[in-house]
Structures are given as structure tokens and as C-alpha cells.
Motif scaffolding. Structure first.
Motif, short mmCIF file in Angstrom:
data_model
loop_
_atom_site.label_atom_id
_atom_site.label_comp_id
_atom_site.label_asym_id
_atom_site.label_seq_id
_atom_site.Cartn_x
_atom_site.Cartn_y
_atom_site.Cartn_z
N PHE A 179 33.81 14.60 -35.58
CA PHE A 179 32.89 14.62 -36.72
C PHE A 179 33.36 13.83 -37.92
CE2 PHE A 179 35.49 17.36 -39.23
CZ PHE A 179 36.07 18.27 -38.35
N GLY A 180 34.63 13.44 -37.95
CA GLY A 180 35.10 12.74 -39.15
C GLY A 180 36.36 11.96 -38.93
N TYR A 181 36.49 10.88 -39.67
CA TYR A 181 37.64 10.00 -39.58
C TYR A 181 38.36 10.09 -40.92
CZ TYR A 181 40.04 5.80 -37.77
OH TYR A 181 40.95 4.92 -37.27
N TYR A 182 39.64 10.48 -40.89
CA TYR A 182 40.37 10.72 -42.13
C TYR A 182 41.60 9.85 -42.22
CZ TYR A 182 37.23 14.71 -41.99
OH TYR A 182 36.10 15.49 -41.93
N VAL A 242 41.50 12.11 -36.80
CA VAL A 242 40.10 12.35 -36.46
C VAL A 242 39.92 13.84 -36.28
CG1 VAL A 242 38.28 11.96 -34.76
CG2 VAL A 242 39.81 10.09 -35.41
N HIS A 279 28.85 5.75 -37.60
CA HIS A 279 29.34 6.63 -38.66
C HIS A 279 30.86 6.63 -38.77
CE1 HIS A 279 25.35 7.73 -37.41
NE2 HIS A 279 25.19 8.50 -38.46
N LEU A 280 31.56 6.90 -37.69
CA LEU A 280 33.02 6.99 -37.77
C LEU A 280 33.64 5.64 -38.11
CD1 LEU A 280 32.80 9.90 -36.86
CD2 LEU A 280 34.62 9.46 -35.21
N GLN A 292 33.37 5.37 -41.77
CA GLN A 292 34.34 6.28 -42.41
C GLN A 292 35.75 5.71 -42.33
OE1 GLN A 292 34.00 10.22 -40.79
NE2 GLN A 292 31.76 10.12 -40.86
N ARG A 328 29.36 9.83 -44.52
CA ARG A 328 30.41 10.79 -44.82
C ARG A 328 30.49 11.84 -43.73
NH1 ARG A 328 28.00 10.22 -49.99
NH2 ARG A 328 29.37 9.05 -51.38
N PRO A 329 31.70 12.37 -43.49
CA PRO A 329 31.80 13.45 -42.51
C PRO A 329 31.10 14.69 -43.05
CG PRO A 329 33.99 12.71 -43.23
CD PRO A 329 32.99 12.04 -44.10
N PRO A 330 30.68 15.64 -42.22
CA PRO A 330 30.76 15.58 -40.77
C PRO A 330 29.54 14.87 -40.17
CG PRO A 330 29.95 17.73 -41.43
CD PRO A 330 30.19 16.94 -42.70
N TYR A 331 29.76 14.32 -39.00
CA TYR A 331 28.72 13.58 -38.30
C TYR A 331 27.54 14.49 -37.97
CZ TYR A 331 26.53 11.13 -34.36
OH TYR A 331 25.64 10.55 -33.50
#
Lengths: 1002, 200
Positions: free
Chosen positions: A248-251, A256, A426-427, A430, A587-590
Motif C-alpha cells: 500500500f505504500g512506498y517509504y 514498502v 501509485h507506488l 510515491q 499518497r499511501p495507502p493505495y
């Protein structure tokens, strides 16, 4: 009776029927169905009501991008709103119902909104609810807005499920388990990498997991290729496959976040101790983004009627779930790929009433179009769907030529739209990746990222089924190289492979429509084409303003099917290009993530760590009421039966002055220093000197911040020539240790000083009161007479406990102002020593006391406390400790201590206050001369600590008062405007008992 | 402090899901010393070896062992010596003086930490549920240590072998740490066995 279930086909388990409930009606499906496919099998298309207009809505997609088919699932503490029916897996006992409708989805009173829809276009609430212009009126509006807003209902009791967490590391993380993702994972694993591959669905193979009519891969039938690849990966030692897991998100740092839905699809009873979800925090050296693409719709009037869905979704229902979503379909498409999908529908027994295509015949020369025509599908070139007819279900569409002219009505119960594909970038975005608009495919594709991420497959703009595996393999190899590189350089994403001769896509975002017709762009938030035009007229022209003004893309689907059409329409309105408008920030979350997945086990009593002293269980067994001191639990008081806490604290304080008490002071910070330069170091950090402290003695010290304000205080003892014990306040223990480490490592690295925290090593008890000596003498092997162990003496000793004789340290220092000792023993013996104190003290009337009594005692004595008197704005002199500042040496804070403002005469100085006439000191009281003056009333000071004093027989307090030291004897008012209290107080010295200190030194 | 289903209890027995993914136990610490000094200064290294029994190692996260005594690297100038039964250093003050004279320091921290052992097929997974380090045996070798967190607690971790770890936290967090380990271990099932002295 599943009227629309195909006799054969689909990836469902027909041997395992499941029973579920929808809007109270019992229905049957099969294991492997989603709620959406099971409902479609029963011919149920009306699933919910739209957010604003309460229009009937159905099932639009077959995946996570679903904007319309949102339902409330489960009951009670587990109920969950806004669940996408296209993703929810049916199981025995699943309960689901439509949301945002009352009393039912078929007859919803909220539909009145649709009648008045002209009054509530996008942004209407910025221009309404303003009259009458009073807070009371607004609050009444707000009450109704709150009831109307929102979709489902959240649970109102605590989440009963467990959530697990897992950190994982790999060389290559592949996001997406379709053909491209599987190929990438296999290529990376083949190179010896540690691979994690995840997919949000229960099955591997992605959209390509379809029937026999699909293009083969590497010569093998599609399904076989997928199965072999999955077997290869599952059998590989260093490959982890996570299905039902959404990245859901790349940080930062290539971290991830992914959430694995462990038990969502299982019927009760669930395996005990299984977590409902598991949060994966994956640190990857390189990432392959094979997240696929989302199909787009086309905005024509009433394009939201139930029975309207994406063409690829219709095909997925047919081929993956064995369900016919209708009997007679109209296809509205603008690219060649749609024709293969249309043929697949026809092969499943759905009559294709028309294929409506806005393009010229010249642009429709591809092989798929020809196949469709040859198969007899009625193709209407240069044509548009002008509107749909129907209420709870579409039943016809109007079709006309692009140039205009008479339209014809075509009956149908299913409309399939195919407006092109948007890669799920998306990712990539991000990961600080930039996007590029590819005109040939009318889509934003990944361009370049400074981080080691590569895109593959449809996410990379590769929409040709025949090329997916090769694209994935190339991406996997590129990721492997990035993972292996000593210093990874940014990866340039390869151009998406294009089949030779593929015709460019001609995007069609909307069709002409009469005034008032609703052409929906964002189905979830009821945003129409006219709303986009309205935003432009009102000046909200940037894509970020478009989003916030119209709420396009702000729903739970975050605009997956609507963002690109929306910004394309704005580009047309502005007369500019699509890339010039650009996309909003991803932006997260996907997709939505359950809140419980983030804290995991850190909820309820475990939300914060808790520190307990060695005597904690003893305190609890004696009925102690605990308070927090930082992360520690400390006894506030020990109320006896029938006693309030205040009564207990009063009794305990009186007992200390009269007999003797013992308080657990283990929580105070303790730092040991050793080294040749230890004394010199202490001279630099304290305002007073410590090189002159003799071995076997302790001394009160004050530390300043760099700006000259008091930072902390404590008592430091010299245990040997080059060995000191520093104590700090409880809440500053860590800060002081960090302060020391910084000074020793950065400021003065040439000093030979070693420091370590020993807060945990020593349990400590303070024994205070006139009879303290008797108690201590009964416990230790030292001569504790006043001559042998005077005030501020320190010594090693042995303590008699039930554990035997344990070594300890004895300190003669006092916080309460009474004769007092502190006894330290290693924490492993802390409880035994405490119990020995209690036993030794029994003949002398010893009682345990808590922080409340301790506070009363120290206020009576006039001892300042960091946080109350020393609040970060006070100097040592303000607190009456100015004489401690040694004039002959430098210390931290000394230079700025000389600032004019810090030596001014009218600074607020520490004083004592006594409330007159038995009044109660107000909480947070401020000191003023005349409370009846018209505001603003000059504030002369404030109360920093206060208590009811048994010794004085009145409420007392410590306060900071302008020029206070010269004002003893004055009468002032202590006021609390918030509580509307005022009390007359007399100003005096801060010490209320034994100012000469005779009790301490006896 | 145990939850309703017994998770977090210290009593020996089986808890959590069926099967035993990991065995949890308290490992008692008999003695622990924080040795500090410059490892490039030969007199300090010699004094440390003489007083404590092992020479401080300069390699980050490396450990030295001798019978029941383990010396863990904590920082460029800091080590932790620990043993399950107190045998070394009968006179702490004499040892401290010797270290101070050699330009180093020796602090008694025997009660500062508590230790818990995780042993079994799922030990690495249980650790990974709270610790962000790479617990693969190729990244975290047996016989090495690391300082990190477990959940929201600072932790010092020592790996005995591919399937055995000892996790050390500050004493005041003992109950919290045991509860966190238990909750993580419950997913695959765990046994609690009686406490024994720490053995490297």
C-alpha cells in the motif's frame, strides 16, 4: 438459484457452495466467488446508493478500483463500512448490506437529493449554510450535514481481533503477481536473489488468468504457464509468496508497507490465535512494480445505471467466475483491445447488441476488429452512446453518429465501457518517480525514479498480452542488477514494448449532452463533467484544486477510474494538453488499510511501554493507586479501606514528620561516571564545584541548558577518586544521559570520562522522618550515628534481607526536610530490601508513602521541582539557588546566564504563599494585586506548586513572583479565571518548615 | 499480567496456536559488567582481559566467549560482559580501580537487564515480528549481537545458533517485553519452560 451462473468454467470451486446474506436475503455462491460475482450470479445489480445524489448504483469493476459497489459487512464489533464487493471473498456466514440508503436500497428516502441535484453541484457547501450568520445556526446545520455525510458506519466497540506484524528483507520485491510480476520474480530468483512477490488477490496470474481464448505465453497455454511459474517460485528456497497482500505504500529507504489479509476469507470458527491481518514492513534492495492498470470508463449521460461496467470486468466475471453479468450487451469502446473482450463475452452466450466506437473505419483496421466483424458483431463506427435509460437497471441506450443526427434506441441489460487503460503508477510516484504522458496509449506511464524501482507489464504501459512475460523478465533482471550494485544508481525505466503496427489510442473522455444531463466522471463522489467545467469557471483550474473543489478522486477508490478522465476534461476546458494539467500527488495507502494493522499488539494497556520498579507488585498488593511519571508507574498513595487518596496522602505525610516513612525512589535517573577527568567534567556541567567533593560525600547540584535556564537538578556522590554517581529527576534521566554523551563525544572528546546509565541497576528507597535512623540502624552494618554518618555522607554497606546480606549504598540526603536516608541495592534484591525496611520499621510506626505525600513534604520544605518551578524559563537565581553558581569556573550555560534579561531586578522569583481564611488554593492560580480591575489585569506571578499542608494547617504554594524576594509579608490575590476562583494569599519565604535545617542535620 | 487466553503468563506450559513454533524462557543473569575504554590502547585491553576474563573486540557486533562468559560489543568503546552464574570479578572495586588506572572503566550493571531466550523453528519469525533487523542467518550470524528494538523497547540481541536468540531489555520493561514476545509467539504456538542461568 444462480440464474446467471454459467454451466461450466471459472476458477471457482463448484464443489464448495457457500451461504451468505445480502440485505437480509440468504443467497448461495461458491468458494472462490467475490461478493460481487456471487450477486451477479443471482442477477443482482443494484448494490448501493451513491454518496451525494443517492442514485442507484451497481457493480462497475472486478477489482480494487471499484467506486460504486460499496457495502457494509459483518455485524457488531467487526462491522466494516465501504467494503468493495468486488474484493470481498464470500464465505459461509458472510453478512453484507447496502449502505448510504434508508430504509432500503430499492426505496431510499435519500433519493430526494437527486431531485434537487441542481442545487447541490460540486462545492455547493462553500456557498451555503451561511445564514443566519451565528454559531448556533451553523451547529444546527452541522448536525444534519453530519448525518447526511459519510457512507457506511464504523464499529463502536473495540476491535476484538489480533493483528500481527513482520519485518522482512529481500533483494527484490515484486509488487503484483500477474504475468509480468511472476516473470520478474522468476528471473530475479533465478539469479539467486532473495525475492518477495505479493499480490492483492487470492490467485496468481492477474487479469491474464482467463479462459482458453487468450494469447499463449512462450508457446504454453496461459493457465499452464502461470501454474508452472507459481510452482517454480513456491518451490524456491529464497522466495516468499504473499497472496491476499496489498503493497500500500512506498517509504524512505526502499521500505514498502504491505498488509496481508490472513482470515478475511475464512468462515467462523477462525483458527484460534490467527491474526486477522499481518502488516509487512519490507526493506527491499530493489522493487519491481508490476501492479497492472485500471480500465477507464467513458462519461455519457446516466452512465451510472446498475448494469454498466468496465468491459474487462465483464470479461473477468465470465472467465474467472463463470458468471454472465447480463444477457444482451452494448459495448462502448475506443480501442482495438476491446474487440477481443467483446468476442469473449459473445462466446459465453451474451448477445452483443452493438459495439459503439467513435473512431473512423480507417482507424479500425486492426486484426481484432476484423475478427469481431467477421464473427457478425454489429459494429457502429464513428458513433457515440448519447445516454442510457433505466433506473434500478439499465434497459436501453441511445446511439447516434458522431456528427449528429437522429439517434436509435438499442435495448440491452448490460453496458460495457472500455475507455482505455491507466497504469497503476501509485507506488512509482510515491518512490519519487516522475510520470510521462504517452500519447500513443493515452496514459501516464512511469518515467524515471531516483530510487531502485522498475516498472513492468501493464504498470509500465505494456498492454499487449503477448509481450507481458518478456517485459517482466527484463524488469526482474534489471532489478536484480540494481540490488547487486554497490551503489545503486537511479534506474531509467525502459520504454514500454509496443506490438508492431499497433494503432494509437484516440481517447474519448465524454460525449455531447443536453443541459442538466449527468455524465459521471467520479462515480463514488457523484462528480460529473459539468462539475469539472464549474471548477474551471470558478477559477479552480489546477489539478490539485480541481480535486479538492469537486472532490473528484477523494473517495475510498481515490479516483482510480476517474482521475485521468477528470484531468483530461480540465485540459480540454483550459484548451491545454493533458501533461500540462498533470496528475495529483499519489499518497499511501493505495487502498484502505484497517487501522488495527498499524499498532498491531500495541493497543489498550500496551499502547505505550510501561516501566515498573522491583517493588511494583508489593505496592499493588497494598492497594497503591498508581500515576505515570514518564513511562514509569509510581504509587500516588496507599489508600486504606474507607480512605480517599487525598486522605491517604495526608496521613502518609503527617506520619513522615511524626515518625518515619519510606518511599520508592527507584525511578530517579542514575548515571555513573568513571575516569581521570570525571570531576573536571562535573565542574563543567554543574553550576557548583564537584572537584572539591570528598570521597564518601554527596552534594546537591544544578545543571543549566546552554541558554542559562535550569535544566535539571540532583544529588551527586563521590564513590572513589575517579568514580561518581549522578542522580537526575525521573523524567529527565534520558535527556541528561544524552546531554552527557553529546558533551563527551562531540564537545570534549579529549576528556577521559566514561558514563553509563545505572537507573535500572539500583532499586532505591528513601527512609524519612525523626525515627529514620532507628530503622536504618536495624538494617545495615554501618555506624549511622550522626557523628559517623553526618548529613550528606555516602557509604557502601551490607543490608540484612530475606535474600541474605546484600551489598548496597547508603546516602544521607533529604527531600522532605526530615532526617532521611536513601538506601540503594541492586534491583535483583530490590523487593527483599524493601520488605526488610517495612519489617524493620514496624516498631517505629513506619508507613509507605507515595508521590502525593512526597510532594506535600517537599513543598512544605520549599524544594523546587523540575517541571514545576524549574519550567525551562527560570534561572538558578530565580529559584533562590543563585549562591550555588560558582563564580570562579565556567559551566554549560554560564555565558548566556549573564544576559541582561536574566539578571534583571524584576525577574519572577521563588516565594512561598499561604492561603488566608482557610481557603483552597486555586488550581493554576495567577497572582494579581486587584482582581476587580478592568481587564487586562497585570499578572505579577503564578503558582507553580500547591497543596494542603498538615504542618502549616492551611493551603500553601510555591510561586514565582516579580521581585518576590523583597515582598515577603505582602498580601496578594491568587486567581483562576477559568474556574472563577479568587483567594487572598500572604507572600513569604519558600520554606514553611525548619528553614535552618536542624531536622536534616541531627 | 497475562491476557484472558494465558498469553503473557510466565508459568511453564503450552500457549497459543497448536504446535510449538518456539520455546520461550527467562535466562537469569548472574553478573554483567559494562567495560569502557579505547580498544587501541594496549594497557586498557590488557587490564580488561585480566579483570574480566576476555579481551574487548573491536569489530562491531562481534562477541568473545569463554566457558560461561560472553563479551558483547556495544559500541566503539563499550562492551557488555555477562554470565549466568557470577564467577568472575570477586572484588568489583579493585577491578574498577585497575581499569581506571589503565584509562578505562568498569561498571556493575548486573541488575540492569533481563534476558529471554527464543529457541525453535519460528524463533527468527518471532523476532522479526518486532525487530526491524534482517534476521536471516546470512545477515545476522550465530555468535554475533546487535542493538535494535523489539516492538517499542530497546533490545540487545545475541544469536547463539540459527534457531536460538537471547533478547535483553532494561529490567523495568521485563513484563512488557515478555508480553510482547508471547503475543508474537502465540501465532505459531509456544512453550514456556522454567528459567535457567544464561549460557552463551
Amino acid at each position: 438459484m444462480q440464474k446467471f451462473r454459467l454451466a461450466t468454467g471459472g476458477d471457482i470451486d463448484r464443489g464448495h457452495p457457500v451461504r451468505f446474506e445480502f440485505n437480509g436475503a440468504p443467497l448461495e455462491g461458491y468458494r472462490g466467488d467475490t461478493l460481487a460475482s456471487a450477486l451477479l450470479a443471482h442477477g443482482r445489480h443494484l448494490v448501493g446508493r451513491s454518496f451525494k445524489h443517492h442514485r442507484p448504483r451497481g457493480i462497475f469493476s472486478a477489482g480494487a478500483e471499484e467506486p460504486s459497489a460499496l457495502v457494509q459487512i459483518a455485524r457488531g464489533a467487526r462491522t466494516e463500512p465501504n467494503a468493495r464487493a468486488t474484493v470481498v471473498e464470500v464465505h459461509d456466514g458472510l453478512v453484507a448490506r447496502s449502505q448510504n440508503c434508508w430504509p432500503s436500497v430499492r426505496f431510499d428516502l435519500g433519493a430526494i437529493n437527486n431531485v434537487v441535484s441542481r442545487l447541490i453541484p460540486a462545492g455547493f457547501y462553500y456557498k451555503t449554510f451561511m445564514w443566519p450568520p451565528t454559531p448556533a445556526a451553523w451547529l444546527r446545520y452541522e448536525h444534519w450535514i453530519r448525518r447526511a455525510a459519510g457512507m457506511g458506519r464504523s464499529a463502536t466497540s473495540a476491535d476484538p481481533d489480533r493483528y500481527d506484524q513482520r519485518f522482512a528483507h529481500c533483494d527484490v520485491l515484486v509488487v503484483g503477481g500477474g504475468v509480468a510480476g511472476l516473470a520478474a520474480a522468476r528471473a530475479a530468483a533465478g539469479g539467486g536473489a532473495r525475492v518477495i512477490v505479493c499480490d492483492e488477490t487470492p490467485r496468481w496470474g492477474g487479469l491474464a488468468r482467463r479462459g482458453a481464448s487468450s494469447v499463449p505465453i512462450d508457446g504454453a497455454p496461459r493457465g499452464d504457464w502461470i501454474d508452472t511459474c507459481v510452482d517454480d517460485l513456491a518451490g524456491a528456497a529464497d522466495v516468499t509468496m504473499l497472496s491476499r497482500s496489498t503493497a500500500f505504500g512506498y517509504y524512505d529507504g526502499n521500505l514498502v508497507g504491505a498488509v496481508e489479509r490472513v482470515t478475511h476469507h475464512l468462515a467462523a470458527p477462525l483458527p484460534p490465535f490467527a491474526p486477522r491481518e499481518r502488516l509487512w514492513l519490507i526493506r527491499a534492495k530493489a522493487v519491481v512494480l508490476a501492479s497492472g492498470a485500471h480500465e477507464r470508463g467513458i462519461a455519457y449521460p446516466d452512465n451510472d445505471r446498475p448494469g454498466t461496467m468496465l468491459l474487462s470486468a465483464a470479461r473477468t466475471y465470465v472467465e474467472r467466475f463463470g458468471v454472465r453479468p447480463g444477457t444482451r450487451a452494448v459495448v462502448f469502446a475506443n480501442h482495438d483491445g476491446a474487440y477481443d473482450d467483446a468476442l469473449a463475452l459473445r462466446d459465453a452466450g451474451i448477445e452483443i447488441a452493438a459495439v459503439v466506437d467513435p473512431r473512423d473505419d480507417a482507424a479500425m483496421a486492426g486484426v481484432d476488429v476484423r475478427r469481431a466483424r467477421d464473427a457478425g458483431l454489429p459494429v457502429h463506427a464513428r458513433s457515440l452512446v448519447l445516454r442510457a435509460h433505466g433506473g434500478h437497471r439499465v434497459h436501453a441506450v441511445d446511439v447516434a453518429a458522431r456528427e449528429g443526427g437522429k439517434s436509435q434506441r438499442i435495448d440491452c441489460d448490460l453496458v460495457c465501457v472500455a475507455g482505455g487503460w491507466s497504469p497503476a503508477v501509485h507506488l512509482f510516484s510515491q518512490a519519487r518517480g516522475t510520470l510521462r504522458y504517452d500519447e500513443a496509449i493515452a496514459a501516464f506511464v512511469p518515467d524515471a525514479s531516483p530510487l531502485p524501482i522498475v516498472a513492468a507489464g501493464a504498470a509500465n504501459g505494456c498492454f499487449d498480452d503477448a509481450l507481458l512475460a518478456a517485459d517482466g523478465t527484463a524488469a526482474g533482471e534489471a532489478a536484480l542488477a540494481l540490488a547487486r550494485a554497490a551503489s545503486p544508481s537511479p534506474a531509467a525505466v525502459a520504454r514500454p514494448p509496443r506490438a508492431p503496427g499497433a494503432a494509437p489510442v484516440e481517447p474519448l473522455w465524454t460525449v455531447p449532452a443536453p443541459y442538466g444531463a449527468k455524465r459521471f466522471v467520479d462515480l463514488q463522489n457523484d462528480v460529473t463533467v459539468d462539475d469539472v467545467a464549474l471548477a474551471k469557471r470558478e477559477g479552480y483550474q489546477s489539478v490539485e484544486h480541481l480535486k479538492r473543489y469537486t472532490t473528484l478522486g477523494m473517495g475510498t477508490d481515490q479516483g482510480k477510474t476517474s482521475n485521468v478522465p477528470g484531468l483530461a476534461l480540465m485540459a480540454a476546458e483550459l484548451g491545454t494538453t493533458i501533461p500540462a494539467v498533470g496528475t495529483t500527488t499519489f499518497r499511501p495507502p493505495y487502498t484502505p488499510v484497517t487501522m488495527g494493522a498499524f499498532p498491531g499488539a500495541h493497543t489498550g494497556p500496551h499502547v505505550e511501554p510501561v516501566r515498573r520498579s522491583a517493588m511494583h507488585a508489593w505496592h499493588a498488593s497494598q492497594g497503591a493507586r498508581f500515576v505515570n511519571a514518564g513511562l514509569w508507574k509510581r504509587p500516588h498513595s496507599y489508600p486504606r479501606t474507607g480512605e480517599s487518596e487525598d486522605d491517604a496522602a495526608r496521613r502518609e505525610a503527617i506520619n513522615v514528620r511524626r515518625n518515619v516513612g519510606v518511599v520508592d525512589v527507584s525511578t530517579l535517573g542514575k548515571i555513573e561516571l568513571q575516569g581521570r577527568d570525571a570531576a573536571a567534567f562535573l565542574n563543567r556541567v554543574y553550576i557548583n564545584r564537584f572537584d572539591s567533593l570528598a570521597v564518601g560525600r554527596c552534594r546537591y547540584g544544578v545543571m543549566l541548558r546552554d541558554d542559562g535556564m535550569v535544566m535539571d537538578d540532583g544529588t551527586t556522590s563521590r564513590l572513589a577518586d575517579t568514580h561518581f554517581l549522578v542522580t537526575t529527576t525521573t523524567v529527565n534521566a534520558v535527556r541528561v544521559m544524552q546531554h552527557f554523551e553529546y558533551l563527551l563525544q562531540v564537545a570534549w572528546p579529549t576528556l577521559e570520562v566514561y558514563a553509563t546509565s545505572v537507573t535500572e541497576q539500583w532499586s532505591a528507597a528513601a527512609i524519612s522522618g525523626p525515627r529514620a535512623r532507628d530503622v536504618v540502624a536495624a538494617l545495615v552494618d554501618l555506624d549511622v550515628s550522626n557523628a559517623a554518618f553526618p548529613f550528606l555522607a555516602v557509604g557502601a554497606c551490607r543490608v540484612r534481607t530475606a535474600d541474605g546480606e546484600v551489598r548496597g549504598r547508603l546516602f544521607r540526603m533529604s527531600y522532605s526536610g526530615e532526617l532521611a536516608y536513601e538506601l540503594h541495592v541492586p534491583t535483583v534484591h530490590g523487593l527483599a530490601a524493601w520488605e526488610a525496611i517495612i519489617a524493620a520499621g514496624a516498631p517505629f510506626g513506619l508507613m509507605p508513602y507515595g508521590t502525593e505525600a512526597m510532594s506535600t513534604l517537599r513543598i512544605e520544605k520549599g524544594h523546587v521541582v523540575v517541571g514545576a518551578e524549574a519550567d525551562g524559563r527560570t534561572t538558578a537565581d530565580d529559584l533562590g539557588l543563585g549562591k550555588l553558581v560558582n563564580a570562579g569556573k565556567w559551566c554549560v550555560g554560564k555565558p548566556l546566564l549573564g544576559r541582561p534579561a536574566l539578571v534583571a531586578d524584576d525577574r519572577w522569583q521563588l516565594v512561598g504563599l499561604t492561603a488566608q481564611h482557610g481557603a483552597v488554593m486555586p488550581r493554576g492560580g495567577k497572582l494579581v494585586a486587584d482582581p476587580d480591575r478592568a481587564p487586562p489585569i497585570p499578572m505579577q506571578g503564578h503558582i507553580t506548586s500547591w497543596c494542603e499542608s498538615p504542618h502549616v494547617g492551611a493551603w500553601i504554594g510555591l510561586a514565582l513572583l516579580a521581585g518576590g524576594r523583597a515582598r515577603h509579608g505582602e498580601t496578594l490575590w491568587a486567581v483562576s479565571p477559568l474556574a472563577d476562583q479568587r483567594v487572598r494569599v500572604t507572600v513569604g519565604p519558600p520554606a514553611f518548615i525548619d528553614p535552618e535545617g536542624t531536622r536534616l542535620r541531627g | 499480567m497475562a491476557d484472558i487466553d494465558g498469553i503473557g503468563s510466565t508459568r511453564p506450559g503450552h500457549y497459543g496456536a497448536q504446535g510449538t513454533g518456539v520455546v520461550l524462557a527467562r535466562a537469569t543473569i548472574g553478573a554483567a559488567w559494562n567495560v569502557q575504554g579505547d580498544p587501541r590502547h594496549a594497557p586498557f585491553v590488557a587490564a580488561a582481559e585480566r579483570q574480566v576474563g576476555l579481551a574487548p573486540v573491536a569489530q562491531p557486533n562481534a562477541c568473545a566467549r569463554r566457558e560461561g562468559l560472553l563479551l558483547l560489543w556495544l559500541g566503539p568503546r563499550s562492551w557488555l560482559a555477562i554470565e549466568g552464574e557470577r564467577t568472575a570479578l570477586t572484588d568489583a572495586d579493585v577491578a574498577r580501580d585497575a581499569l581506571n588506572a589503565a584509562g578505562g572503566a568498569l561498571f556493575d550493571v548486573s541488575s540492569s537487564r533481563v534476558a529471554f531466550t527464543l529457541r525453535g523453528a519460528k524463533a527468527a519469525d518471532v523476532l522479526a515480528s518486532g525487530c526491524p533487523l534482517d534476521v536471516d542467518v546470512r545477515a545476522f550470524a550465530p555468535g554475533t549481537c546487535a542493538q535494535s528494538v523489539f516492538g517499542h523497547l530497546n533490545a540487545l540481541i545475541y544469536r547463539h545458533d540459527p534457531a536460538t536468540f537471547t533478547l535483553m531489555v532494561a529490567t523495568s520493561f521485563a513484563a512488557d517485553a515478555w508480553h510482547a514476545l508471547s503475543v508474537a509467539a502465540a501465532v505459531d504456538g509456544y512453550d514456556v519452560v522454567p528459567a535457567t542461568p544464561f549460557r552463551p
